[in-house]
Design an enzyme around this catalytic site. Structure first.
Site, PDB file in Angstrom:
ATOM      1  N   ASP A  79      -7.109  -0.588 -10.788  1.00 17.80           N
ATOM      2  CA  ASP A  79      -8.535  -0.701 -11.100  1.00 17.80           C
ATOM      3  C   ASP A  79      -8.798  -2.048 -11.784  1.00 17.80           C
ATOM      4  O   ASP A  79      -8.013  -2.503 -12.621  1.00 17.80           O
ATOM      5  CB  ASP A  79      -8.955   0.458 -12.014  1.00 17.80           C
ATOM      6  CG  ASP A  79     -10.460   0.635 -12.060  1.00 17.80           C
ATOM      7  OD1 ASP A  79     -10.957   1.643 -11.531  1.00 17.80           O
ATOM      8  OD2 ASP A  79     -11.151  -0.241 -12.636  1.00 17.80           O
ATOM      9  N   ASN A 101     -14.798  11.277  -9.692  1.00 20.14           N
ATOM     10  CA  ASN A 101     -16.203  11.364 -10.083  1.00 20.14           C
ATOM     11  C   ASN A 101     -17.048  11.581  -8.837  1.00 20.14           C
ATOM     12  O   ASN A 101     -16.950  10.809  -7.878  1.00 20.14           O
ATOM     13  CB  ASN A 101     -16.637  10.073 -10.789  1.00 20.14           C
ATOM     14  CG  ASN A 101     -15.893   9.855 -12.096  1.00 20.14           C
ATOM     15  OD1 ASN A 101     -15.682  10.801 -12.852  1.00 20.14           O
ATOM     16  ND2 ASN A 101     -15.479   8.630 -12.354  1.00 20.14           N
ATOM     17  N   GLN A 116     -20.049   8.284 -10.718  1.00 15.68           N
ATOM     18  CA  GLN A 116     -19.528   7.631  -9.511  1.00 15.68           C
ATOM     19  C   GLN A 116     -20.327   6.363  -9.234  1.00 15.68           C
ATOM     20  O   GLN A 116     -21.562   6.404  -9.165  1.00 15.68           O
ATOM     21  CB  GLN A 116     -19.602   8.575  -8.300  1.00 15.68           C
ATOM     22  CG  GLN A 116     -18.997   7.943  -7.044  1.00 15.68           C
ATOM     23  CD  GLN A 116     -19.035   8.874  -5.827  1.00 15.68           C
ATOM     24  OE1 GLN A 116     -19.576   9.979  -5.882  1.00 15.68           O
ATOM     25  NE2 GLN A 116     -18.461   8.428  -4.728  1.00 15.68           N
ATOM     26  N   VAL A 151     -18.905   3.825  -6.846  1.00 11.18           N
ATOM     27  CA  VAL A 151     -18.539   3.312  -5.524  1.00 11.18           C
ATOM     28  C   VAL A 151     -18.554   4.481  -4.543  1.00 11.18           C
ATOM     29  O   VAL A 151     -17.837   5.468  -4.725  1.00 11.18           O
ATOM     30  CB  VAL A 151     -17.142   2.642  -5.540  1.00 11.18           C
ATOM     31  CG1 VAL A 151     -16.768   2.157  -4.143  1.00 11.18           C
ATOM     32  CG2 VAL A 151     -17.113   1.477  -6.533  1.00 11.18           C
ATOM     33  N   HIS A 158     -12.637   8.230  -3.984  1.00 13.62           N
ATOM     34  CA  HIS A 158     -11.452   7.682  -4.637  1.00 13.62           C
ATOM     35  C   HIS A 158     -11.041   8.570  -5.784  1.00 13.62           C
ATOM     36  O   HIS A 158     -11.870   9.203  -6.431  1.00 13.62           O
ATOM     37  CB  HIS A 158     -11.697   6.252  -5.141  1.00 13.62           C
ATOM     38  CG  HIS A 158     -12.931   6.109  -5.984  1.00 13.62           C
ATOM     39  ND1 HIS A 158     -14.191   6.067  -5.426  1.00 13.62           N
ATOM     40  CD2 HIS A 158     -13.095   6.016  -7.318  1.00 13.62           C
ATOM     41  CE1 HIS A 158     -15.089   5.940  -6.398  1.00 13.62           C
ATOM     42  NE2 HIS A 158     -14.452   5.928  -7.553  1.00 13.62           N
ATOM     43  N   HIS A 201      -8.962   8.535  -9.402  1.00 15.74           N
ATOM     44  CA  HIS A 201      -8.382   7.708 -10.458  1.00 15.74           C
ATOM     45  C   HIS A 201      -7.062   8.334 -10.902  1.00 15.74           C
ATOM     46  O   HIS A 201      -7.012   9.546 -11.178  1.00 15.74           O
ATOM     47  CB  HIS A 201      -9.308   7.655 -11.683  1.00 15.74           C
ATOM     48  CG  HIS A 201     -10.663   7.062 -11.430  1.00 15.74           C
ATOM     49  ND1 HIS A 201     -11.018   5.801 -11.840  1.00 15.74           N
ATOM     50  CD2 HIS A 201     -11.760   7.572 -10.805  1.00 15.74           C
ATOM     51  CE1 HIS A 201     -12.282   5.558 -11.501  1.00 15.74           C
ATOM     52  NE2 HIS A 201     -12.757   6.621 -10.874  1.00 15.74           N
TER      53      HIS A 201
HETATM   54  P1  5GP Z   1     -16.177   5.427 -10.094  1.00 17.98           P
HETATM   55  O1  5GP Z   1     -17.006   5.013 -11.290  1.00 17.98           O
HETATM   56  O2  5GP Z   1     -16.964   5.303  -8.808  1.00 17.98           O
HETATM   57  O3  5GP Z   1     -15.495   6.756 -10.235  1.00 17.98           O
HETATM   58  O4  5GP Z   1     -14.984   4.388 -10.020  1.00 17.98           O
HETATM   59  C1  5GP Z   1     -15.101   3.132  -9.448  1.00 17.98           C
HETATM   60  C2  5GP Z   1     -13.996   2.282 -10.015  1.00 17.98           C
HETATM   61  O5  5GP Z   1     -13.858   1.137  -9.202  1.00 17.98           O
HETATM   62  C3  5GP Z   1     -14.252   1.796 -11.430  1.00 17.98           C
HETATM   63  O6  5GP Z   1     -13.227   2.260 -12.296  1.00 17.98           O
HETATM   64  C4  5GP Z   1     -14.244   0.274 -11.297  1.00 17.98           C
HETATM   65  O7  5GP Z   1     -13.652  -0.379 -12.387  1.00 17.98           O
HETATM   66  C5  5GP Z   1     -13.478   0.059 -10.008  1.00 17.98           C
HETATM   67  N1  5GP Z   1     -13.850  -1.155  -9.299  1.00 17.98           N
HETATM   68  C6  5GP Z   1     -15.120  -1.590  -9.036  1.00 17.98           C
HETATM   69  N2  5GP Z   1     -15.069  -2.728  -8.333  1.00 17.98           N
HETATM   70  C7  5GP Z   1     -13.757  -3.018  -8.148  1.00 17.98           C
HETATM   71  C8  5GP Z   1     -13.082  -4.101  -7.492  1.00 17.98           C
HETATM   72  O8  5GP Z   1     -13.678  -5.011  -6.915  1.00 17.98           O
HETATM   73  N3  5GP Z   1     -11.717  -4.073  -7.511  1.00 17.98           N
HETATM   74  C9  5GP Z   1     -11.022  -3.072  -8.124  1.00 17.98           C
HETATM   75  N4  5GP Z   1      -9.683  -3.151  -8.090  1.00 17.98           N
HETATM   76  N5  5GP Z   1     -11.636  -2.049  -8.746  1.00 17.98           N
HETATM   77  C10 5GP Z   1     -12.978  -2.020  -8.754  1.00 17.98           C
END
Ligand code: 5GP
Length: 110
Positions: free
Chosen positions: A29, A83, A90, A92, A96, A98
């Site tokens: 991440d 999430n 969430q 993205v 996914h 974590h």
């Molecule tokens: P969510 O909030 O959707 O459960 O998790 C999305 C995760 O994607 C976040 O922890 C965020 O830090 C990670 N993330 C967002 N953009 C990027 C990126 O460009 N590269 C990487 N490696 N992680 C990302």
């Protein structure tokens, strides 16, 4: 248009990939919340848990999580988080999981 995570999987956006197989790609991440913070992403573009089909790459996520946890030496335990939707945070819209480890976690989560 490809999702952010598909672009990472395809190598268009750099990331530290720690594991990949035919179904799942795992990378660090960008904003780690623990000493180990890896995202496990199905190659298939599934927006989230609410949209998972009966069959698909998401079915391989737990197996990949176990392999990555073993590879990274998370012997004492780890936390897996998905999430789903806005209220869960969430950000993205490509399913996914974590994988967080390397520290103790509290319950309930925030
Ligand atoms: P969510 O909030 O959707 O459960 O998790 C999305 C995760 O994607 C976040 O922890 C965020 O830090 C990670 N993330 C967002 N953009 C990027 C990126 O460009 N590269 C990487 N490696 N992680 C990302």
């Amino acid at each position: 248009m490809a999702t952010l995570f598909t672009r990472i999987i395809q190598g268009e956006i750099p990331a530290e990939i720690v594991y990949q197989d035919d179904h799942v790609v795992a990378f660090r991440d960008i904003n780690p919340q623990a000493p180990v913070h890896v995202l496990l992403v199905p190659r298939q573009e599934i927006p989230g848990v609410a949209q998972v089909p009966e069959d698909g790459d998401h079915r391989h996520l737990l197996n990949a999580a176990r392999i990555v946890a073993e590879q990274l030496g998370l012997k004492d335990g780890y936390r897996l988080v998905i999430n789903q939707g806005e209220s869960a945070g969430q950000t993205v819209d490509h399913l996914h999981m974590h994988l967080l480890g390397g520290r103790d976690f509290t319950w309930p989560p925030g």
